[in-house]
Write a protein that holds these residues in place. Structure first.
Motif, short mmCIF file in Angstrom:
data_model
loop_
_atom_site.label_atom_id
_atom_site.label_comp_id
_atom_site.label_asym_id
_atom_site.label_seq_id
_atom_site.Cartn_x
_atom_site.Cartn_y
_atom_site.Cartn_z
N TYR A 68 -21.43 5.07 -26.47
CA TYR A 68 -22.81 5.21 -26.93
C TYR A 68 -22.91 4.35 -28.20
CZ TYR A 68 -26.98 7.48 -28.93
OH TYR A 68 -28.22 7.73 -29.49
N HIS A 82 -30.02 11.21 -32.08
CA HIS A 82 -28.72 10.66 -31.66
C HIS A 82 -27.79 11.79 -31.20
CE1 HIS A 82 -29.56 7.27 -34.77
NE2 HIS A 82 -29.79 6.79 -33.56
N ILE A 96 -28.46 13.03 -27.75
CA ILE A 96 -27.94 12.14 -26.69
C ILE A 96 -26.42 12.30 -26.58
CG2 ILE A 96 -27.60 9.71 -26.00
CD1 ILE A 96 -30.49 10.45 -25.62
N ILE A 97 -25.74 12.39 -27.72
CA ILE A 97 -24.27 12.55 -27.71
C ILE A 97 -23.89 13.82 -26.94
CG2 ILE A 97 -22.23 13.05 -29.14
CD1 ILE A 97 -23.51 11.21 -31.32
N ALA A 152 -24.65 13.42 -23.16
CA ALA A 152 -23.74 12.47 -22.51
C ALA A 152 -22.36 13.10 -22.37
CB ALA A 152 -23.66 11.18 -23.33
N LEU A 179 -16.07 10.00 -24.52
CA LEU A 179 -17.22 9.29 -25.10
C LEU A 179 -16.82 8.67 -26.44
CD1 LEU A 179 -20.31 8.70 -24.88
CD2 LEU A 179 -20.67 10.78 -26.22
N VAL A 228 -18.47 6.96 -29.61
CA VAL A 228 -19.71 6.63 -30.34
C VAL A 228 -19.34 5.43 -31.20
CG1 VAL A 228 -21.48 7.45 -31.92
CG2 VAL A 228 -20.38 9.06 -30.34
N ILE A 238 -23.99 4.11 -22.53
CA ILE A 238 -25.08 5.10 -22.61
C ILE A 238 -26.12 4.61 -23.61
CG2 ILE A 238 -25.67 7.47 -23.29
CD1 ILE A 238 -23.76 7.75 -21.08
N LYS A 239 -27.38 4.66 -23.21
CA LYS A 239 -28.48 4.31 -24.12
C LYS A 239 -29.52 5.42 -24.09
CE LYS A 239 -27.37 0.13 -25.53
NZ LYS A 239 -28.26 -0.96 -25.82
N GLY A 240 -30.16 5.64 -25.22
CA GLY A 240 -31.25 6.60 -25.24
C GLY A 240 -32.58 5.85 -25.11
N GLU A 275 -34.23 -2.79 -24.11
CA GLU A 275 -33.06 -2.20 -23.45
C GLU A 275 -32.92 -2.70 -22.01
OE1 GLU A 275 -30.82 -0.85 -24.97
OE2 GLU A 275 -31.67 0.02 -26.78
N THR A 328 -24.98 0.47 -17.16
CA THR A 328 -25.72 1.05 -18.29
C THR A 328 -26.49 2.27 -17.79
OG1 THR A 328 -26.00 -1.13 -19.29
CG2 THR A 328 -27.42 0.62 -20.10
#
Ligand SMILES: Nc1ncnc2c1ncn2[C@@H]1O[C@H](COP(=O)(O)OP(=O)(O)OP(=O)(O)O)[C@@H](O)[C@H]1O
Ligand SMILES: [Mg+2]
Length: 161
Positions: free
Chosen positions: A6, A17, A20-21, A24, A31, A33, A86-88, A98, A114
């Motif tokens: 991420y 953020h 999302i973490i 995910a 993961l 970050v 991973i994208k938010g 994005e 992605t």
């Protein structure tokens, strides 16, 4: 084992953020970050401060690693043996950029996928820039950032002390 990254500036990390973490985290095996060190973008917090803030917020997630990189994300991903980015996504404004990045990254390495995660509606308005803006004008930004990092951020903005 699916390893994901991420990436972002996290200048500073916000509740958006962290949301999302945690989401995910529930679907991947590992993961990372990863803070993008971007010399062209002026940042309020140093890489060390941002690493420390993210570490504090993810201390209860044993499969989260916190790291930083410079250069192309797709090269970093290859070095680390990661296969998912991973994208938010908050609003239309995030989408165009994005979308382009995801297609470029696929062109550069078709083995890396992605994944977009839709924002939590509670945080759809939230960005690092908004946090800094509110803090800079002495506003109460306590509800916008994880409690573990509130004081560290407030220290940067003397009008909040
Ligand atoms: N509130 C949020 N909900 C969902 N995704 C988010 C949210 N805030 C950031 N993201 C996503 O997190 C990633 C990293 O974002 P970034 O570090 O640029 O944060 P930012 O809040 O957009 O900061 P800035 O205001 O500096 O652009 C991006 O994929 C971004 O779309
Ligand atoms: Mg952004």
């Amino acid at each position: 084992m699916k390893k994901a990254v991420y990436p972002g500036s996290f200048d500073p990390i916000t509740k958006g953020h962290l949301d999302i973490i945690s989401r995910a985290y529930a679907i991947v095996d590992h993961l990372t970050v990863a803070i993008l060190e971007n010399p062209r973008k002026h940042s309020a917090f140093t890489i060390e401060e941002r690493l420390e803030m993210i570490r504090r917020c993810t201390k209860d997630y044993p499969k989260v690693e916190v790291d930083y990189f410079s250069g192309l994300l797709i090269d970093y991903v290859k070095r680390k043996g990661i296969s998912v980015i991973i994208k938010g996504l908050r609003a239309i404004s995030d989408f165009e950029f994005e979308f382009q990045m995801a297609l470029v990254n696929r062109k550069l390495n078709p083995d890396v996928e992605t994944l977009f995660m839709m924002t939590n509606s509670k945080y759809s308005y939230l960005s690092s820039s908004i946090v800094k803006e509110v803090a800079d004008f002495g506003g109460d930004f306590r509800k916008l950032v994880p409690k573990e990092v509130y004081q560290l951020i407030a220290n940067k903005f003397p009008q909040n002390e």
